[in-house]
Structures are given as C-alpha cells and as structure tokens.
Design a protein around this motif. Structure first.
Motif, mmCIF file in Angstrom:
data_model
loop_
_atom_site.group_PDB
_atom_site.id
_atom_site.type_symbol
_atom_site.label_atom_id
_atom_site.label_comp_id
_atom_site.label_asym_id
_atom_site.label_seq_id
_atom_site.Cartn_x
_atom_site.Cartn_y
_atom_site.Cartn_z
ATOM 1 N N LEU A 53 0.833 -1.294 -0.233
ATOM 2 C CA LEU A 53 -0.134 0.089 -0.008
ATOM 3 C C LEU A 53 0.853 1.172 0.029
ATOM 4 O O LEU A 53 0.603 2.233 -0.845
ATOM 5 C CB LEU A 53 -0.851 0.099 0.943
ATOM 6 C CG LEU A 53 -1.755 1.352 1.295
ATOM 7 C CD1 LEU A 53 -2.921 1.391 0.224
ATOM 8 C CD2 LEU A 53 -2.640 1.023 2.642
ATOM 9 N N LEU A 54 1.992 1.295 0.597
ATOM 10 C CA LEU A 54 2.755 2.560 1.051
ATOM 11 C C LEU A 54 3.454 2.838 -0.204
ATOM 12 O O LEU A 54 3.553 3.910 -0.939
ATOM 13 C CB LEU A 54 3.897 1.990 2.184
ATOM 14 C CG LEU A 54 4.589 3.208 2.352
ATOM 15 C CD1 LEU A 54 3.906 4.507 2.761
ATOM 16 C CD2 LEU A 54 5.552 2.907 3.554
ATOM 17 N N SER A 55 3.880 1.631 -1.075
ATOM 18 C CA SER A 55 4.534 1.935 -2.294
ATOM 19 C C SER A 55 3.591 2.505 -3.488
ATOM 20 O O SER A 55 4.101 3.389 -4.169
ATOM 21 C CB SER A 55 5.073 0.542 -2.819
ATOM 22 O OG SER A 55 5.860 0.724 -4.388
ATOM 23 N N ASN A 67 11.825 -2.207 10.113
ATOM 24 C CA ASN A 67 11.909 -2.450 8.593
ATOM 25 C C ASN A 67 12.216 -1.134 7.908
ATOM 26 O O ASN A 67 11.265 -0.140 8.242
ATOM 27 C CB ASN A 67 10.528 -2.875 8.080
ATOM 28 C CG ASN A 67 10.164 -3.141 6.739
ATOM 29 O OD1 ASN A 67 11.116 -2.705 5.782
ATOM 30 N ND2 ASN A 67 9.579 -4.351 6.685
ATOM 31 N N PRO A 68 12.945 -0.896 7.019
ATOM 32 C CA PRO A 68 13.353 0.298 6.693
ATOM 33 C C PRO A 68 12.323 0.873 5.456
ATOM 34 O O PRO A 68 12.333 2.060 5.273
ATOM 35 C CB PRO A 68 14.863 0.115 5.913
ATOM 36 C CG PRO A 68 14.886 -1.266 5.651
ATOM 37 C CD PRO A 68 13.923 -1.860 6.667
ATOM 38 N N ALA A 69 11.522 0.257 4.869
ATOM 39 C CA ALA A 69 10.617 0.350 3.795
ATOM 40 C C ALA A 69 9.713 1.499 4.272
ATOM 41 O O ALA A 69 9.298 2.454 3.421
ATOM 42 C CB ALA A 69 9.735 -0.896 3.548
ATOM 43 N N SER A 70 9.299 1.492 5.559
ATOM 44 C CA SER A 70 8.249 2.442 6.160
ATOM 45 C C SER A 70 8.925 3.793 5.986
ATOM 46 O O SER A 70 8.287 4.866 5.664
ATOM 47 C CB SER A 70 7.836 2.276 7.384
ATOM 48 O OG SER A 70 9.081 2.060 8.237
ATOM 49 N N TYR A 71 10.235 3.804 6.392
ATOM 50 C CA TYR A 71 10.766 5.114 6.270
ATOM 51 C C TYR A 71 11.254 5.642 4.901
ATOM 52 O O TYR A 71 10.931 6.951 4.374
ATOM 53 C CB TYR A 71 12.106 5.278 7.050
ATOM 54 C CG TYR A 71 11.982 4.777 8.562
ATOM 55 C CD1 TYR A 71 11.829 6.065 9.383
ATOM 56 C CD2 TYR A 71 11.769 3.772 9.106
ATOM 57 C CE1 TYR A 71 11.574 5.773 11.035
ATOM 58 C CE2 TYR A 71 11.595 3.397 10.396
ATOM 59 C CZ TYR A 71 11.323 4.376 11.304
ATOM 60 O OH TYR A 71 11.200 4.180 12.565
ATOM 61 N N ILE A 72 11.778 4.543 4.232
ATOM 62 C CA ILE A 72 12.238 5.101 2.601
ATOM 63 C C ILE A 72 11.172 5.343 1.777
ATOM 64 O O ILE A 72 11.050 6.416 1.209
ATOM 65 C CB ILE A 72 13.199 3.813 2.218
ATOM 66 C CG1 ILE A 72 14.326 3.370 3.128
ATOM 67 C CG2 ILE A 72 13.516 4.014 0.678
ATOM 68 C CD1 ILE A 72 14.893 2.459 2.793
ATOM 69 N N LEU A 73 9.985 4.485 1.803
ATOM 70 C CA LEU A 73 8.880 4.851 0.956
ATOM 71 C C LEU A 73 8.172 6.231 1.261
ATOM 72 O O LEU A 73 7.688 7.068 0.474
ATOM 73 C CB LEU A 73 7.774 3.622 0.927
ATOM 74 C CG LEU A 73 8.624 2.398 0.455
ATOM 75 C CD1 LEU A 73 7.431 1.149 0.462
ATOM 76 C CD2 LEU A 73 8.753 2.482 -0.958
ATOM 77 N N LEU A 74 8.111 6.440 2.653
ATOM 78 C CA LEU A 74 7.567 7.730 3.084
ATOM 79 C C LEU A 74 8.279 8.927 2.647
ATOM 80 O O LEU A 74 7.890 9.945 2.329
ATOM 81 C CB LEU A 74 7.244 7.747 4.686
ATOM 82 C CG LEU A 74 6.324 8.863 4.987
ATOM 83 C CD1 LEU A 74 4.904 8.855 4.405
ATOM 84 C CD2 LEU A 74 6.161 8.736 6.561
#
Length: 743
Positions: A546-548, A573-580
């Motif tokens: 969803l974030l992507s 999980n780094p995805a939450s920081y990187i994608l935001l």
C-alpha cells in the motif's frame, strides 16, 4: 522326512532369512555330494529358497532335474515365477502341469496381480471357476480384492463380494479385511462398516482395516471411538492411528497416541517411529522430535535406515539443519531416501546451493537419484534462478528417463518459469503426458511472474474448463495477473470464487494481492476500506504494498497511515521510512525527509543495499551502486558513458524523482547512472556473446529510471535483457518491457 533332510531345510530357511545366496549354494552342493536320492520335499525347499533369494535359474535347474516332481513341486516353481513377474515362464509351467489345485490357480492369479494386470487376472479367475469352484480359496479372493482396490475398480470388487457370499467365504477374516479396505479406499464407508458389523468374529486385523478407512476419509472422531473400543490392540493398530492422524494434520493428537502407546508398553517398530517423526516435523515440534530421537537411541533403532532418514527429514522441517547433518553423517548406510531427505531439507530452508552440493556428493557415492531427488534438486535451481545448472539437470532427467515422472516435469516447468524462459516452460508443459493441478499452477504462476496478465488469465480459465481444481498458489498467480493488468472487478470475482466456488479459505497472501490490486489501480481509499474489513491485520508486505502505491500516487495521508502501521508491526523495517521519504521528497518536503533519516539513524535502521549479479562462465559477478571493485570497472564505466550519450540522442530523459537527496539535478542524474543493475547490464554487454540474452538478478525492485533506461539500452544494442527483481521478471526487448511499464 529324514533327519538329514530336516537339517538341510532348516539351514536353507536360515539362508533365506539372512539373504545369504552364497551359503545356499554351498548347502545345495553339499546335498548333491552327500545324498544319492534327495527327498522331493527337500528339493521343493531348495526351489523355494532359490526363489526367495532371486536366483530363478538355479530354482528352475533344481525343478528340471527332479525325478518325480509332485504337485507341490509344480506349485513351488510356479510360485517362484509368479512372484518375480516372469509371465512367459509362468505360462510354460502352468500349461504343462499334469494337475492343478487351488494353490496352482491362486499362484497363477497372483502372478498377474503382482504387476497390476487386472483384466488378465480376471480371465484366469474365470478359467478357474470353469475348472471347478473347489479350487476357490480365501487367498484367491483376498488377492483379487487387493488388486481391484489398487486399480480403483470398485464395481468389479462388488462382483467379487457377491461371489464371496455365494461360495460361503463371507465369514473369513482373511477375506473381510481386504473387503473393508476396498470399500474404504473408494470412500464407501457405509459398505465398509456393514461388512465389519456382519462379521461373526472381528479380530485386530479387521479393526485396523476399518480404522485405516475412517482415517483415510478424515473421520478422526469415528476412528478414535473404534480404536478406543478395541479389546486388544497390536503395534499395527497404534501405528495406524499415529500415521492416520499425522496425515490428517492432527500431529499433536498423533504424538499423544505415541505417549499412550509407550505407557502401554507396546513395542514400537520403524513405521511407528517414522510416523511419529513425520508428526513432529509437520507441527514443527522440535523438542518432541528430540525426545523421540532419544527414545530411538535407547531402543537401538538408530541403525535403521528408514528411521534415520525420517530423523533427517524431521530436523530439516523444524529448521534444525545442523542436527539433520549430524544424523546424516552418523548413518552407517545411506540410500536414495536419506540423501533426498537432506537435499530437500536444504532447499526448504533456503540453502539451495548446499542442496546442489549434496546431490553431487550423492552421485559420487554411487547412489542413483529417483524422481523425488531430481525434482527437489531442480526446484533448488529454480530458487537460485540458476538456469545453467537447471538445464544440466534437465538433460540428466532426459537421459535417465525420470522426466516421464510428473514430479520432475512440474519442477522443470517451474524452473524455466522462475528463470524467465517462459516459452521453454510452456513447451515443457505442452509435452507432458499428464498435467495435474501442480503443472497448471506452475505455468499460471510463471506467466503471472512474467507480467503476461492476459495469458495468465486465459490459462487459468482453461484449467477450470479441464475440470482441475486450483489451489491457493494458483489463485495468488491469477490475482497477481489481475493486479498487473488493472482488472479490479475480475480480480474481485476470482477472490470471491475462492470460498464460494472452490472452498479455499483465503490466506494473508491472497488479501495482500487484493490490496495490491486496488492500490495499483489508484483506488487507495478502497484499499484502506478493504484493509479495515479484513479478518486479520496485513503483514509487513501488505503495508509496504500500500505504501509503495502511495509513493507512486503521492498520497501523503494514506501513506502516513500505512507507514505508521508498518512501523508498529515491524519497527526495524526500513521500507516505512524510505517509501514515506520518497513521498515527501516528491512534494519537496525536505525537512520531513531529514526528520525520517534522523529517526532511522537514531534507531539503527539501515536500508538494505541494492545489489545485482550476473553469471558468466560459471562465476557470479556481483555489483552494488557506484561499485568500482570489479577488475573490469574501467570497461564497464566506459560502456555506460557511451550508452548514456546514445540514449540521450534517442530521447531518454532521466527521472530524478526517486533520488532522496536535496541536491541539484546534475548530481541526481549521476547517482542514477551507476545503479547496480546498470553496472551488471554493462558487464553483460561486454562479455555475454551477442546471440544470448543478458540475465541479471537484483535483490530490490527496479527503480523507475533504471527501468526506463534499460528499455533504451535494449533498443540501442538490439539485445534481450532479462532482469529479475525482488517482485517479478522484466524482459526488455526492442525498447519495450514485458511488464508493460506496470510493476
């Protein structure tokens, strides 16, 4: 019978028990030297002994030199040929018999039955009836019932049941047990119970047969009730329950039965231990598995190859590879089952390279692989995306003939699908003699992975039209295809049909597919509503999905909600920081980007570094962004610079929106130019012969600019470039990508 004949008969029996062929020949030689006219009974025993030891030539020699063969002699040599499946010799013998009895006819029938020749066995049975019903024995009916059961010919089995009643054999337990087994295998439990209840005497064998049938049909409570009311239980009864419960997914109950069996003092055999270990592996009960292991050691079953192989399998399923290796190393004997158990274990635990190594060691030891070994090995190559090694094992499957097994063919269909050779995958599928649900699912998943949405959906519809039942894996493939093609309504229809039509309960992976379906189509509010109505919370993949899409659509509000939810369940999980951060960067909110970076640094969270690799001459070359560690770096960077100017001439415009740094555009373009996949592609252009595709694997998703750049590179160089990223395959050819720019 004389004392010497009795003595020799006992010695021959011991030779058969030990499988000592050489000693049997010595005894035969001694008989010839010491006995002028051996008794017929002794010669009959010699025939039987040679038959059991597999020496048909010697058995026939003894028979042919008998001065006065009795009917028992004829039956003995007939039985030898019957059990070995030598039909021509069996028919020579049978037709020459001066007289026949029930044993003769039964051996002749059994010879056909042992090789599954049902029609021929029925013909012999009819000839026997013409010769006289006096030849009928309970063994004859038992043999025919087992054969009809194995062949699934229940209607024919009913006819034999009628004959059993007609000729008065219905009260024999020896006949009742295979009758119960036949009906229960066909799912006709009422018939099986009726046979059981009408028997005047019910022994433990009949109870075991009915319990097996109940468990085969998943009727656990009924089987437990019948088992609990048995007056006497043997080790087979207990093992039947443990095995049946395990196969029905009731591993915990199976282990409880094992404890009861032990407290009752019932002796356990290799099958009991094998089933118990399977139960432990099925429910990941490592501690209980270790306890069973300890008990096996105390009961001296560690040298049993069947039990040791089951131990290797149990430890592998429980993720304890070191323990599995230790058991394997200590095995005094290893067969194809034990080697395969370790090989499969490595593959299941993500050690695909070790699985290939084990296979090589297995071949060096002289053990030939079977279809399960080769199928598992090819699956490991598929997980490695190792097309070269997989193709070698494809060749081995052709030479050995193992490709005729559906297990191996399915693994090859999956291999080529995962390695990006979807045409080869389809060709293998079309060449298969039998295509089961796994075959179709493998091809559906291959097309979905390759981004061929229309082909995936068409293939799925064909699968349904053929009357095959899809499973959860199949639906993941078809739902992913709908997502890639933006077919929201169709995807919803397939999702609803899982429960309503096919009786499949959706898992978290299926719900994630629907999140992806809605998000990719830009229906982010619907995706949020769907998540709020889900029976379970999304996992990290669901929230990242969803974030992507929020990053792509630049939706800050839902993006913040998804990022916060992802941080709650997976703080590291780094995805939450990187994608935001990407969303904020696209909006020019560099203060927010800096805040997120500071938060990552304070929490010790690091972005997984992107890397790409390419195989050339059996060596894997790995690249990271701006990598200059390769001995070929000068050539690679020169190739990229040359390509860059040609791409600009063709109309390429760098997309700097994915660069999360507040620097000028020229610096951003430089950062993009040396991403890991571009370095790997340049290496391929230099070293891979022009007639071959360039195959690159990347551990992360391909960024938008690299995807666009690779399209230009494929057009300029006229090369096929296959990139497998963390999500899917991209086949770049003539300036286009197989994903249709939708990934």
């Amino acid at each position: 019978m004389s004392g010497s004949s009795n003595y020799y008969c006992n010695l021959l029996k011991l030779c058969c028990q030990a499988g000592n062929h050489a000693q049997a020949k010595k005894i035969h030689s001694h008989i010839v030297k010491t006995l002028t006219s051996p008794e017929t009974f002794l010669l009959n025993n010699l025939i039987t002994a040679y038959g059991k030891l597999g020496n048909l030539r010697y058995a026939r020699h003894v028979f042919d030199h008998m001065p006065h063969p009795s009917l028992f002699s004829w039956n003995s040599i007939l039985s030898v040929y019957s059990k070995s499946g030598h039909f021509s010799e069996m028919k020579d013998i049978f037709n020459r018999m001066p007289s026949r009895d029930g044993v003769s006819w039964c051996s002749f029938i059994a010879g056909h039955a042992s090789c599954g020749l049902l029609a021929e066995a029925v013909k012999v049975y009819c000839l026997m009836l013409r010769d006289g019903p006096v030849n009928l024995t309970r063994i004859t009916f038992s043999t025919m019932l087992v054969l009809t059961s194995n062949q699934g010919s229940t209607n024919l089995g009913r006819q034999f049941h009628g004959h059993i009643v007609k000729f008065g054999f219905e009260s024999y337990v020896f006949v009742g047990s295979p009758l119960i087994d036949m009906y229960s295998k066909a799912g006709l439990l009422l018939d099986a119970k009726r046979v059981f209840e009408l028997m005047p005497e019910r022994n433990v064998v009949m109870h075991n047969a009915l319990i097996t049938g109940l468990l085969r049909c998943g009727l656990i409570e009924d089987s437990e009730f019948l088992f609990g009311n048995m007056v006497e239980k043997d080790s087979i009864s207990w093992t039947t329950m443990i095995t049946g419960l395990t196969r029905n997914g009731a591993g915990r109950k199976a282990l409880n039965k094992l404890r009861e069996m032990r407290s009752e003092g019932i002796r356990m055999d290799q099958y009991t231990f094998g089933s118990a270990l399977t139960a432990c592996g099925g429910i990941l009960a490592l501690q209980e598995g270790k306890q069973v292991h300890a008990y096996i050691i105390r009961t001296d079953f560690m040298d049993n190859i069947f039990v040791s192989s089951a131990l290797v399998d149990m430890y592998c399923k429980c993720g304890s590879i070191k323990a599995a290796e230790a058991v394997f190393r200590r095995m005094s004997r290893k067969n194809v089952v034990s080697w395969t158990a370790l090989l499969v274990g490595y593959g299941q635990n993500g050690y695909s390279e070790e699985a290939v190594r084990v296979f090589c060691d297995m071949q060096r030891s002289g053990v030939e692989p079977d279809e399960y070994t080769l199928g598992s090995l090819i699956s490991s190559c598929a997980n490695l995306a190792s097309l070269e090694e997989g193709a070698q094992f494809h060749g081995q499957s052709l030479v050995s003939g193992l490709i005729s097994f559906t297990t191996v063919s399915n693994a090859l269909v999956t291999l080529y699908g995962k390695c990006g050779s979807i045409e080869d995958s389809r060709r293998l599928f079309d060449e298969m003699n039998i295509q089961d649900e796994v075959s179709w699912s493998a091809l559906v998943s291959g097309y979905a992975r390759f981004g061929k949405a229309n082909e995936t959906i068409a293939l799925f519809e064909r699968m349904l039209a053929h009357g095959l039942k899809p499973d959860g894996v199949t639906f993941i493939g078809v739902l992913s295809a709908c997502s890639r093609a933006g077919l929201v309504e169709k995807g919803h229809q397939y999702f609803e049909s899982m429960t309503k039509v096919h009786g499949i309960t959706p898992t978290l992976d299926h719900y994630t597919c629907i999140i992806d379906l809605l998000s990719r189509a830009g229906r982010l509010e619907e995706a949020k509503s769907f998540i709020n109505k889900m029976p379970m919370h999304p996992d990290a993949i669901g929230w990242a999905t969803l974030l992507s899409s929020c990053r792509f659509r630049r939706n800050i509000e839902i993006g913040k909600w998804a990022a916060k939810s992802l941080q709650e369940i997976d703080p590291q999980n780094p995805a939450s920081y990187i994608l935001l951060s990407s969303i904020y960067a696209a909006k020019g909110k560099w203060d927010e980007v800096a805040r997120l970076r500071t938060g990552m640094r304070d929490l010790g969270i690091r972005k997984e570094p992107g890397c790409s690799w390419i195989k050339y001459k059996s060596r894997v070359h790995i690249f990271s962004a701006d990598d200059q560690s390769s001995p070929f770096s000068d050539q690679i960077y020169a190739e990229l610079e040359k390509l860059y100017y040609r791409m600009i001439e063709e109309g390429y415009e760098p997309d700097v929106s994915s660069v999360l740094h507040d620097v000028d555009d020229s610096q951003k373009m430089k950062m993009l130019s040396y991403h890991s996949e571009r370095l790997a592609i340049a290496f391929g252009l230099i070293f891979i012969p022009s007639g071959l595709p360039i195959r690159v694997v990347k551990n992360l998703r391909v960024c938008g600019d690299c995807h666009n750049a690779t399209k230009y590179i494929s057009k300029i160089t006229k090369r096929e470039i296959l990139v497998r990223d963390a999500v899917r395959y991209h086949l770049f050819k003539d300036g286009t990508c197989s994903c249709g720019d939708f990934w």
